[in-house]
Design a protein around this motif. Structure first.
Motif, PDB file in Angstrom:
ATOM      1  N   ARG A  29       1.852  -4.359  -8.120  1.00 18.60           N
ATOM      2  CA  ARG A  29       1.887  -4.888  -9.490  1.00 18.60           C
ATOM      3  C   ARG A  29       0.530  -4.813 -10.173  1.00 18.60           C
ATOM      4  NH1 ARG A  29       5.600 -10.420  -9.180  1.00 18.60           N
ATOM      5  NH2 ARG A  29       7.555  -9.389  -8.540  1.00 18.60           N
ATOM      6  N   THR A  30      -0.534  -4.935  -9.396  1.00 20.51           N
ATOM      7  CA  THR A  30      -1.862  -5.069 -10.005  1.00 20.51           C
ATOM      8  C   THR A  30      -2.800  -3.885  -9.752  1.00 20.51           C
ATOM      9  OG1 THR A  30      -2.603  -6.280  -8.047  1.00 20.51           O
ATOM     10  CG2 THR A  30      -1.777  -7.586  -9.888  1.00 20.51           C
ATOM     11  N   ASN A  31      -2.496  -3.066  -8.789  1.00 22.51           N
ATOM     12  CA  ASN A  31      -3.431  -2.002  -8.403  1.00 22.51           C
ATOM     13  C   ASN A  31      -2.850  -0.625  -8.714  1.00 22.51           C
ATOM     14  OD1 ASN A  31      -4.783   0.002  -6.604  1.00 22.51           O
ATOM     15  ND2 ASN A  31      -5.942  -1.805  -5.956  1.00 22.51           N
ATOM     16  N   LYS A  32      -3.496   0.085  -9.652  1.00 17.97           N
ATOM     17  CA  LYS A  32      -2.993   1.385 -10.092  1.00 17.97           C
ATOM     18  C   LYS A  32      -3.052   2.426  -8.968  1.00 17.97           C
ATOM     19  CE  LYS A  32      -3.316   4.741 -13.832  1.00 17.97           C
ATOM     20  NZ  LYS A  32      -4.036   5.149 -15.065  1.00 17.97           N
ATOM     21  N   GLU A  33      -4.130   2.397  -8.157  1.00 19.01           N
ATOM     22  CA  GLU A  33      -4.268   3.353  -7.059  1.00 19.01           C
ATOM     23  C   GLU A  33      -3.144   3.191  -6.042  1.00 19.01           C
ATOM     24  OE1 GLU A  33      -8.142   3.063  -5.355  1.00 19.01           O
ATOM     25  OE2 GLU A  33      -9.163   3.886  -7.125  1.00 19.01           O
ATOM     26  N   SER A  34      -2.769   1.948  -5.801  1.00 20.65           N
ATOM     27  CA  SER A  34      -1.677   1.686  -4.864  1.00 20.65           C
ATOM     28  C   SER A  34      -0.354   2.216  -5.410  1.00 20.65           C
ATOM     29  CB  SER A  34      -1.555   0.182  -4.587  1.00 20.65           C
ATOM     30  OG  SER A  34      -2.703  -0.305  -3.934  1.00 20.65           O
ATOM     31  N   GLN A  35      -0.179   2.109  -6.729  1.00 22.42           N
ATOM     32  CA  GLN A  35       1.040   2.630  -7.359  1.00 22.42           C
ATOM     33  C   GLN A  35       1.122   4.152  -7.202  1.00 22.42           C
ATOM     34  OE1 GLN A  35       0.778   1.288 -11.425  1.00 22.42           O
ATOM     35  NE2 GLN A  35       0.822  -0.889 -10.852  1.00 22.42           N
TER      36      GLN A  35
END
Length: 363
Positions: A152-158
């Motif tokens: 939800r909060t981390n673009k790299e994780s997405q």
């Protein structure tokens, strides 16, 4: 150093081939499963006639070829990804290599037991592919589970999760991670995971001496499969390679020519490894030594210099460059300079196969 893992089902000729490729290796080659428990490792010089020619021209005291490390990984069996045989240990050894040579049995011999009861190279390949795929699926599932809290909060994780989802879907369909198109950023991410199905693969069809030249119906099936799987296939004979060990240079050539082939399995595997990994060779030469260096396709002069030493890349000024054929034609570096054949190349120059280079740099 390039690291290539030799894999396959038990009793397909892996260790016989390894012993032949690395003559001083001590891998067993017994006719029973799991005779190779720890991965045997050996390095071999990459044969290159250009090295000797350049060394003679420069009257070099030493010739230094590039080297490849071969790792003989014990035979996999169905269920390896769930720990069957010594599966988990074997699979972890494969993660550490740059490319996989999958030895496939393409010969009939009632005296050599086949772990599945009959010779069927496509079935054998599917067994190995399935185990590699299942291992990757398990690894991806664990990684995606850890990413859940950050999505939800981390673009790299997405981004990472989407990449993993693409790979997961491809493997579930029977494909491999290496068949999924990636951006440059995604390639780095996938490489860091060490996925087994992302490794470039070469199918080595282990043939009898009589079939080495033309192949047979088994090797034809493997070749067709390789073309569909974005892989390569080569024809080798582990038994022939073993015979070559005690022969002199001319005897080897005569023996191979008598079988209708112009090169041994080592050269075939090295050539395929360089092609599938996108590798090239350049040279440095002088009175002290003539040396071959391995680089990736597309490397610039500073990057090629960095293969020798990172200081060479950081302080790169320019490269004095000539193709080895032109240098041999000139007969010496002095004569090549007199003829104006040695070029001064800058930071944007992309190094070509067979370039001879001298780097100028600031320390």
């Amino acid at each position: 150093m390039l690291k290539v893992g030799i894999v396959g089902l038990p009793n397909v000729g892996k260790s016989t081939l390894f012993n032949a490729l690395v003559a001083n290796a001590q891998a067993q080659a017994a006719n029973f499963p799991f005779c190779t428990i720890e991965p045997n490792v050996g390095t071999v010089s990459v044969p290159d006639d250009r090295l000797k020619l350049l060394g003679s021209l420069s009257v070099s005291k030493e010739l230094i070829p590039t080297r490849i490390e071969f790792v003989d990984i014990a035979g996999l069996v169905a269920g390896a990804s769930q720990g069957e045989g010594l599966g988990n240990k074997f699979l972890s050894n494969i993660r550490e290599v740059d490319a996989i040579v999958h030895v496939v049995r393409c010969f009939e011999d009632e005296n050599v037991i086949h772990v599945s009861g009959s010779v069927d190279p496509i079935r054998d390949i599917e067994i190995i592919n399935l185990e590699l795929g299942l291992s990757d699926l398990s690894q991806i599932e664990k990684r995606r589970e850890r990413l859940k809290k950050q999505l939800r909060t981390n673009k790299e994780s997405q981004i990472e999760d989407k990449v993993l989802e693409k790979i997961y879907d491809e493997i579930e369909k029977g494909g491999a991670a290496r068949n999924v198109p990636f951006s440059e950023e995604e390639v780095k991410l996938v490489k860091s995971m060490g996925l087994l199905t992302s490794k470039p693969i070469i199918f080595a069809c282990n043939l009898s001496e009589d079939d080495l030249s033309l192949g047979n119906s088994f090797s034809e099936k493997v070749s067709f499969l390789a073309s569909k799987e974005n892989a390569q296939s080569v024809k080798i004979s582990a038994q022939v390679e073993a015979e070559l060990i005690d022969l002199g240079v001319q005897e080897r050539l005569d023996y191979l020519n008598g079988l209708g082939v112009d090169q041994g399995g080592l050269q075939s595997l090295i050539k395929a490894s360089y092609e599938i990994l996108g590798l090239r060779t350049y040279f440095t030469t002088g009175e002290k030594e003539t040396k071959a260096w391995t680089i990736h396709v597309g490397m610039t002069a500073p990057q090629a210099a960095g293969v020798i030493h990172t200081d060479f890349e950081r302080g790169f000024i320019r490269a004095q460059t000539i193709h080895y054929k032109k240098l041999l034609e000139a007969g010496s570096l002095v004569e090549a300079k007199n003829r104006g054949w040695i070029r001064s190349e800058g930071k944007e120059y992309v190094v070509k196969e067979g370039d001879v280079m001298e780097f100028l740099f600031n320390v």
